[in-house]
Design an enzyme around this catalytic site. Structure first.
Site, mmCIF file in Angstrom:
data_model
loop_
_atom_site.group_PDB
_atom_site.id
_atom_site.type_symbol
_atom_site.label_atom_id
_atom_site.label_comp_id
_atom_site.label_asym_id
_atom_site.label_seq_id
_atom_site.Cartn_x
_atom_site.Cartn_y
_atom_site.Cartn_z
ATOM 1 N N LEU A 2 19.709 36.483 90.461
ATOM 2 C CA LEU A 2 21.001 37.155 90.295
ATOM 3 C C LEU A 2 21.368 37.294 88.821
ATOM 4 C CD1 LEU A 2 23.479 38.413 91.619
ATOM 5 C CD2 LEU A 2 24.503 36.128 91.717
ATOM 6 N N ASP A 26 21.442 24.462 78.668
ATOM 7 C CA ASP A 26 21.428 23.591 79.850
ATOM 8 C C ASP A 26 22.876 23.320 80.241
ATOM 9 O OD1 ASP A 26 21.271 21.613 81.721
ATOM 10 O OD2 ASP A 26 19.833 20.386 80.607
ATOM 11 N N ALA A 50 21.967 27.487 88.836
ATOM 12 C CA ALA A 50 22.228 26.638 89.999
ATOM 13 C C ALA A 50 20.978 25.887 90.413
ATOM 14 C CB ALA A 50 22.712 27.490 91.183
ATOM 15 N N THR A 52 18.995 25.604 93.404
ATOM 16 C CA THR A 52 18.949 26.454 94.602
ATOM 17 C C THR A 52 17.884 26.050 95.615
ATOM 18 O OG1 THR A 52 17.548 28.011 93.383
ATOM 19 C CG2 THR A 52 19.894 28.496 93.434
ATOM 20 N N ASP A 92 26.952 31.171 101.732
ATOM 21 C CA ASP A 92 27.350 31.016 103.139
ATOM 22 C C ASP A 92 27.072 29.598 103.640
ATOM 23 O OD1 ASP A 92 24.616 31.671 102.721
ATOM 24 O OD2 ASP A 92 24.370 32.187 104.834
ATOM 25 N N TYR A 115 22.853 20.836 99.535
ATOM 26 C CA TYR A 115 23.052 22.056 98.713
ATOM 27 C C TYR A 115 24.426 22.664 99.002
ATOM 28 C CZ TYR A 115 22.675 27.021 97.481
ATOM 29 O OH TYR A 115 22.916 28.287 96.997
ATOM 30 N N LYS A 119 27.615 23.028 96.424
ATOM 31 C CA LYS A 119 28.186 24.332 96.076
ATOM 32 C C LYS A 119 29.679 24.359 96.431
ATOM 33 C CE LYS A 119 26.447 27.525 94.603
ATOM 34 N NZ LYS A 119 26.174 27.967 93.195
HETATM 35 N N1 LIG Z 1 19.132 32.472 96.712
HETATM 36 C C1 LIG Z 1 20.006 32.638 97.710
HETATM 37 O O1 LIG Z 1 19.634 32.979 98.847
HETATM 38 C C2 LIG Z 1 21.481 32.424 97.476
HETATM 39 C C3 LIG Z 1 22.371 32.655 98.518
HETATM 40 C C4 LIG Z 1 23.740 32.514 98.292
HETATM 41 C C5 LIG Z 1 24.191 32.140 97.046
HETATM 42 N N2 LIG Z 1 23.306 31.897 96.051
HETATM 43 C C6 LIG Z 1 23.854 31.492 94.750
HETATM 44 O O2 LIG Z 1 23.660 32.572 93.852
HETATM 45 C C7 LIG Z 1 23.410 32.064 92.540
HETATM 46 C C8 LIG Z 1 22.124 32.651 92.007
HETATM 47 O O3 LIG Z 1 21.073 32.304 92.889
HETATM 48 P P1 LIG Z 1 19.585 32.778 92.626
HETATM 49 O O4 LIG Z 1 18.890 32.721 93.928
HETATM 50 O O5 LIG Z 1 19.602 33.999 91.789
HETATM 51 O O6 LIG Z 1 19.062 31.544 91.746
HETATM 52 P P2 LIG Z 1 17.639 31.297 91.103
HETATM 53 O O7 LIG Z 1 16.812 32.530 91.119
HETATM 54 O O8 LIG Z 1 17.098 30.038 91.712
HETATM 55 O O9 LIG Z 1 18.055 31.021 89.599
HETATM 56 C C9 LIG Z 1 18.758 29.873 89.246
HETATM 57 C C10 LIG Z 1 18.615 29.762 87.755
HETATM 58 O O10 LIG Z 1 19.349 28.614 87.300
HETATM 59 C C11 LIG Z 1 18.587 28.022 86.276
HETATM 60 N N3 LIG Z 1 19.008 26.646 86.086
HETATM 61 C C12 LIG Z 1 18.786 25.586 86.892
HETATM 62 N N4 LIG Z 1 19.312 24.483 86.342
HETATM 63 C C13 LIG Z 1 19.904 24.855 85.187
HETATM 64 C C14 LIG Z 1 20.610 24.168 84.173
HETATM 65 N N5 LIG Z 1 20.827 22.851 84.231
HETATM 66 N N6 LIG Z 1 21.063 24.870 83.108
HETATM 67 C C15 LIG Z 1 20.831 26.193 83.005
HETATM 68 N N7 LIG Z 1 20.162 26.905 83.926
HETATM 69 C C16 LIG Z 1 19.708 26.232 85.008
HETATM 70 C C17 LIG Z 1 17.170 28.147 86.760
HETATM 71 O O11 LIG Z 1 16.274 27.983 85.689
HETATM 72 P P3 LIG Z 1 14.873 27.196 85.951
HETATM 73 O O12 LIG Z 1 14.201 27.930 87.056
HETATM 74 O O13 LIG Z 1 14.213 27.287 84.639
HETATM 75 O O14 LIG Z 1 15.283 25.826 86.333
HETATM 76 C C18 LIG Z 1 17.173 29.577 87.283
HETATM 77 O O15 LIG Z 1 16.921 30.479 86.233
HETATM 78 C C19 LIG Z 1 23.427 30.554 92.678
HETATM 79 O O16 LIG Z 1 24.714 30.088 92.351
HETATM 80 C C20 LIG Z 1 23.159 30.305 94.135
HETATM 81 O O17 LIG Z 1 23.721 29.081 94.556
HETATM 82 C C21 LIG Z 1 21.969 32.039 96.223
#
Ligand SMILES: NC(=O)c1ccc[n+]([C@@H]2O[C@H](COP(=O)([O-])OP(=O)(O)OC[C@H]3O[C@@H](n4cnc5c(N)ncnc54)[C@H](OP(=O)(O)O)[C@@H]3O)[C@@H](O)[C@H]2O)c1
Length: 273
Positions: A2, A26, A50, A52, A92, A115, A119
């Site tokens: 995202l 970080d 996050a 995730t 969700d 998780y 959240k």
């Molecule tokens: N994926 C889903 O299905 C889903 C559904 C509903 C809501 N969401 C929410 O939507 C948002 C984006 O999700 P996404 O799926 O796009 O996530 P994602 O692809 O897993 O990306 C999360 C990012 O956060 C970074 N990160 C982790 N720990 C960190 C820290 N301490 N400081 C700085 N960066 C950090 C990760 O970097 P590294 O990989 O280098 O650790 C990664 O780049 C999140 O808030 C998630 O909870 C996701």
């Protein structure tokens, strides 16, 4: 996923964007978050960082809390410090999925997993730290630059020719590029509070997989199983479709359209690489 799409969409709509990776900042480091906010003096901070890994979090409450709760607080406070609004994407999975009909913003949360708990607490921390908050719950994200269900299905389908997928969890698959555009629209408003923004329609993971193979023209034998049969570490809500009670809500295209756009984006990426 995202974060990258949001940065791209915001730049497209002529916002000046400072996109920071995990290596750049970080969010567990309160001081560093504060310094970054003061240095950049943004009008809006979008916290796409996050923990995730839904199953991994079950055995790592401390790690998930440090990022999804404490990190969320640091970022919301940093934004408040410089008068910026904060966007906190949520999930969700803050709901138990037992309501039997779509969830609206005012429904009480009751997360089943670590998780989801972290959240939900991150939402509360964000709202407490910064009055100008947008908590945006979305679901079942897929997009470029991250591990996601579509990629998993395409890889399994190509390697194995048959897959087994859960049929008793129903939700709203959401294309991150569609969600990112919605977030760009949202930050130009003062509609602070909680928003539910997810792909239109609903389906089970099984139906989602069938549609992936249909649109990708892959011959894959798709079989279904129950959540109990799959037995994964984290409990998941059986029915977590997100709806909205907002009068000026932002709606996304149907999830099938999101999938088609994502598959097209993947193909274009492969051609230009
Ligand atoms: N994926 C889903 O299905 C889903 C559904 C509903 C809501 N969401 C929410 O939507 C948002 C984006 O999700 P996404 O799926 O796009 O996530 P994602 O692809 O897993 O990306 C999360 C990012 O956060 C970074 N990160 C982790 N720990 C960190 C820290 N301490 N400081 C700085 N960066 C950090 C990760 O970097 P590294 O990989 O280098 O650790 C990664 O780049 C999140 O808030 C998630 O909870 C996701």
């Amino acid at each position: 996923m995202l974060g990258r799409d949001f940065a791209r969409a915001a730049a497209y709509w002529n916002h000046e964007v400072v996109a920071l990776t995990h290596a750049d900042l970080d969010i567990m480091d309160a001081e560093a978050v504060w310094r970054a906010c003061v240095r950049e003096a943004p009008e809006v901070v979008v916290n796409c960082a996050a923990y995730t890994d839904v199953d991994g979090a079950e055995d790592d409450l401390v790690g998930a809390t440090r990022i999804n709760v404490e990190g969320a607080r640091h970022v919301a406070l940093g934004a408040a410090e410089v008068g910026a609004s904060i966007v906190f994407p949520s999930t969700d999975y803050v709901f138990d999925g037992l309501k039997g009909e779509p969830y609206v913003e005012s429904d009480p949360t009751r997360p089943l997993s670590v998780y989801g708990q972290t959240k939900a607490t991150g939402e509360a921390e964000t709202a407490a730290a910064n009055q100008r908050y947008f908590i945006v719950r979305s679901s079942w994200l897929f997009g470029t630059g991250g591990r996601n269900f579509v990629e998993t299905m395409l890889a399994l389908g190509q390697d194995q020719g048959d897959v087994v997928v859960v049929r008793d969890q129903v939700g709203c698959p959401t294309y991150t590029a569609h969600l990112a555009d919605a977030l760009v629209r949202l930050i130009d408003t003062s509609a602070f509070g909680i928003h539910h923004i997810a792909g239109g329609g609903e389906c089970s993971w099984y139906e989602f997989a069938q549609e992936i193979f249909r649109q990708a023209n892959l011959e894959v034998r798709t079989m279904s199983m129950t959540t109990a049969e799959l037995s994964r570490p984290a409990p998941r809500p059986p029915y977590s479709v997100l709806s909205t009670e907002r009068t000026e809500a932002i709606y996304l295209p149907d999830w099938q359209e999101g999938l088609a756009s994502y598959l097209a984006e993947r193909t274009e990426g492969a051609v230009t690489r």
